[in-house]
Write a protein that holds these residues in place. Structure first.
Motif, mmCIF file in Angstrom:
data_model
loop_
_atom_site.group_PDB
_atom_site.id
_atom_site.type_symbol
_atom_site.label_atom_id
_atom_site.label_comp_id
_atom_site.label_asym_id
_atom_site.label_seq_id
_atom_site.Cartn_x
_atom_site.Cartn_y
_atom_site.Cartn_z
ATOM 1 N N MET A 1 0.826 -1.200 0.000
ATOM 2 C CA MET A 1 0.000 0.000 0.000
ATOM 3 C C MET A 1 0.869 1.263 0.000
ATOM 4 S SD MET A 1 -2.823 1.253 2.804
ATOM 5 C CE MET A 1 -1.598 1.649 4.027
ATOM 6 N N PHE A 2 1.881 1.284 0.845
ATOM 7 C CA PHE A 2 2.748 2.452 0.954
ATOM 8 C C PHE A 2 3.498 2.709 -0.355
ATOM 9 C CE2 PHE A 2 6.814 4.455 1.988
ATOM 10 C CZ PHE A 2 6.370 5.599 2.639
ATOM 11 N N SER B 1 2.209 6.526 -6.874
ATOM 12 C CA SER B 1 1.158 7.346 -7.491
ATOM 13 C C SER B 1 1.401 8.841 -7.246
ATOM 14 C CB SER B 1 -0.230 6.936 -6.988
ATOM 15 O OG SER B 1 -0.390 7.263 -5.633
ATOM 16 N N VAL B 2 1.916 9.175 -6.071
ATOM 17 C CA VAL B 2 2.230 10.581 -5.774
ATOM 18 C C VAL B 2 3.355 11.063 -6.677
ATOM 19 C CG1 VAL B 2 3.197 12.121 -4.011
ATOM 20 C CG2 VAL B 2 1.377 10.525 -3.414
ATOM 21 N N VAL B 3 4.391 10.266 -6.822
ATOM 22 C CA VAL B 3 5.518 10.642 -7.676
ATOM 23 C C VAL B 3 5.060 10.755 -9.138
ATOM 24 C CG1 VAL B 3 7.743 9.841 -8.587
ATOM 25 C CG2 VAL B 3 7.272 9.707 -6.138
ATOM 26 N N GLU C 1 -2.108 4.679 -13.302
ATOM 27 C CA GLU C 1 -3.447 4.678 -12.705
ATOM 28 C C GLU C 1 -3.671 3.431 -11.842
ATOM 29 O OE1 GLU C 1 -2.866 4.990 -16.025
ATOM 30 O OE2 GLU C 1 -3.159 7.149 -16.207
ATOM 31 N N TRP C 2 -2.988 2.370 -12.178
ATOM 32 C CA TRP C 2 -3.130 1.115 -11.453
ATOM 33 C C TRP C 2 -2.692 1.234 -9.996
ATOM 34 C CZ3 TRP C 2 1.358 -0.715 -9.383
ATOM 35 C CH2 TRP C 2 2.541 -0.227 -9.923
ATOM 36 N N THR C 3 -1.832 2.200 -9.669
ATOM 37 C CA THR C 3 -1.331 2.324 -8.306
ATOM 38 C C THR C 3 -2.440 2.630 -7.305
ATOM 39 O OG1 THR C 3 -0.789 4.652 -8.689
ATOM 40 C CG2 THR C 3 0.976 3.044 -9.032
ATOM 41 N N PHE C 4 -3.457 3.371 -7.740
ATOM 42 C CA PHE C 4 -4.576 3.673 -6.839
ATOM 43 C C PHE C 4 -5.367 2.404 -6.520
ATOM 44 C CE2 PHE C 4 -3.812 7.721 -9.040
ATOM 45 C CZ PHE C 4 -3.588 8.530 -7.936
ATOM 46 N N GLU C 5 -5.547 1.568 -7.511
ATOM 47 C CA GLU C 5 -6.286 0.320 -7.312
ATOM 48 C C GLU C 5 -5.512 -0.623 -6.388
ATOM 49 O OE1 GLU C 5 -7.538 -3.026 -10.372
ATOM 50 O OE2 GLU C 5 -8.654 -1.155 -10.654
ATOM 51 N N VAL C 6 -4.219 -0.731 -6.606
ATOM 52 C CA VAL C 6 -3.387 -1.584 -5.751
ATOM 53 C C VAL C 6 -3.401 -1.067 -4.312
ATOM 54 C CG1 VAL C 6 -1.007 -2.330 -5.305
ATOM 55 C CG2 VAL C 6 -1.931 -2.401 -7.630
ATOM 56 N N PRO D 1 -14.268 -8.270 -12.726
ATOM 57 C CA PRO D 1 -12.920 -7.675 -12.764
ATOM 58 C C PRO D 1 -12.889 -6.258 -12.185
ATOM 59 C CG PRO D 1 -13.869 -7.774 -14.968
ATOM 60 C CD PRO D 1 -14.838 -8.452 -14.047
ATOM 61 N N THR D 2 -11.752 -5.933 -11.615
ATOM 62 C CA THR D 2 -11.553 -4.571 -11.110
ATOM 63 C C THR D 2 -11.397 -3.631 -12.308
ATOM 64 O OG1 THR D 2 -9.161 -4.902 -10.947
ATOM 65 C CG2 THR D 2 -10.475 -5.363 -8.967
ATOM 66 N N PRO D 3 -11.635 -2.342 -12.121
ATOM 67 C CA PRO D 3 -11.686 -1.417 -13.255
ATOM 68 C C PRO D 3 -10.386 -1.270 -14.054
ATOM 69 C CG PRO D 3 -12.618 -0.401 -11.295
ATOM 70 C CD PRO D 3 -12.051 -1.705 -10.878
ATOM 71 N N VAL D 4 -9.244 -1.228 -13.388
ATOM 72 C CA VAL D 4 -8.008 -0.909 -14.099
ATOM 73 C C VAL D 4 -7.184 -2.156 -14.405
ATOM 74 C CG1 VAL D 4 -5.866 0.430 -14.022
ATOM 75 C CG2 VAL D 4 -7.955 1.386 -13.046
#
Length: 173
Positions: free
Chosen positions: A32-33, A39-41, A51-56, A126-129
């Motif tokens: 998560m971290f 995603s911030v970087v 975009e996948w980083t938000f889902e993870v 399925p998840t969106p991304v």
């Protein structure tokens, strides 16, 4: 000379479940971290395809939360009635411990029941991304339910045998 509580080694088999769930929670937290940081970087530098980083991060957050509940319950740190319970005599304390164990067991069964219902409907959506199966997140509900039911049942057995219902609890300082 009195030995420091930090140097006392636990019994070899004591705490295996707690350590397993704590390790799994720590792994989920690192995932998560790192995905949140990534995603911030990516946003800071205007990078696309992250975009996948938000889902993870969201999936890992759910797992961290539910695994944390299990670890807290194993340690006897969730919904602690100790100040009230300690004001009663031992027989009433045992009845309170029994009632708490029944509630934890029942809550575990409710999570299993509702988690199974959600699993049947959405496990393979399925998840969106990333297009991962929805069961990636839903499984955390089933793990929580099974764990709480097991913890509650084990506590009830320990209470009936006259043992300590919270053997994993950290000693009071």
């Amino acid at each position: 000379m009195e030995q420091s509580p930090l140097l006392v080694n636990p019994a070899p088999h004591k705490g295996r479940g707690q350590r397993f769930f704590a390790f799994a929670g720590a792994v989920a937290f690192v995932i998560m971290f790192v995905s949140t940081l990534l995603s911030v970087v990516a946003r800071l530098f205007g990078l696309s395809h992250f975009e996948w980083t938000f889902e993870v991060a969201a999936i890992a957050f759910v797992w961290v939360t539910f695994l944390g509940i299990v670890v807290g319950e194993i340690r006897g740190e969730n919904v602690s009635f100790d100040p009230i319970k300690d004001s009663f005599r031992p027989s009433i304390r045992r009845a309170i411990d029994c009632g708490i164990a029944v509630c934890v067991f029942a809550l575990g069964i409710v999570f299993l029941w509702s988690g199974w219902a959600v699993w049947q409907r959405f496990a393979f959506v399925p998840t969106p991304v990333l297009r991962l199966p929805g069961g990636t997140t839903i499984a955390s509900i089933l793990v929580l339910g099974l764990s709480l039911a097991g913890i509650g049942a084990a506590r009830l057995i320990r209470i009936m045998r006259g043992g300590d219902p919270y053997p994993e609890r950290e000693p009071a300082a």
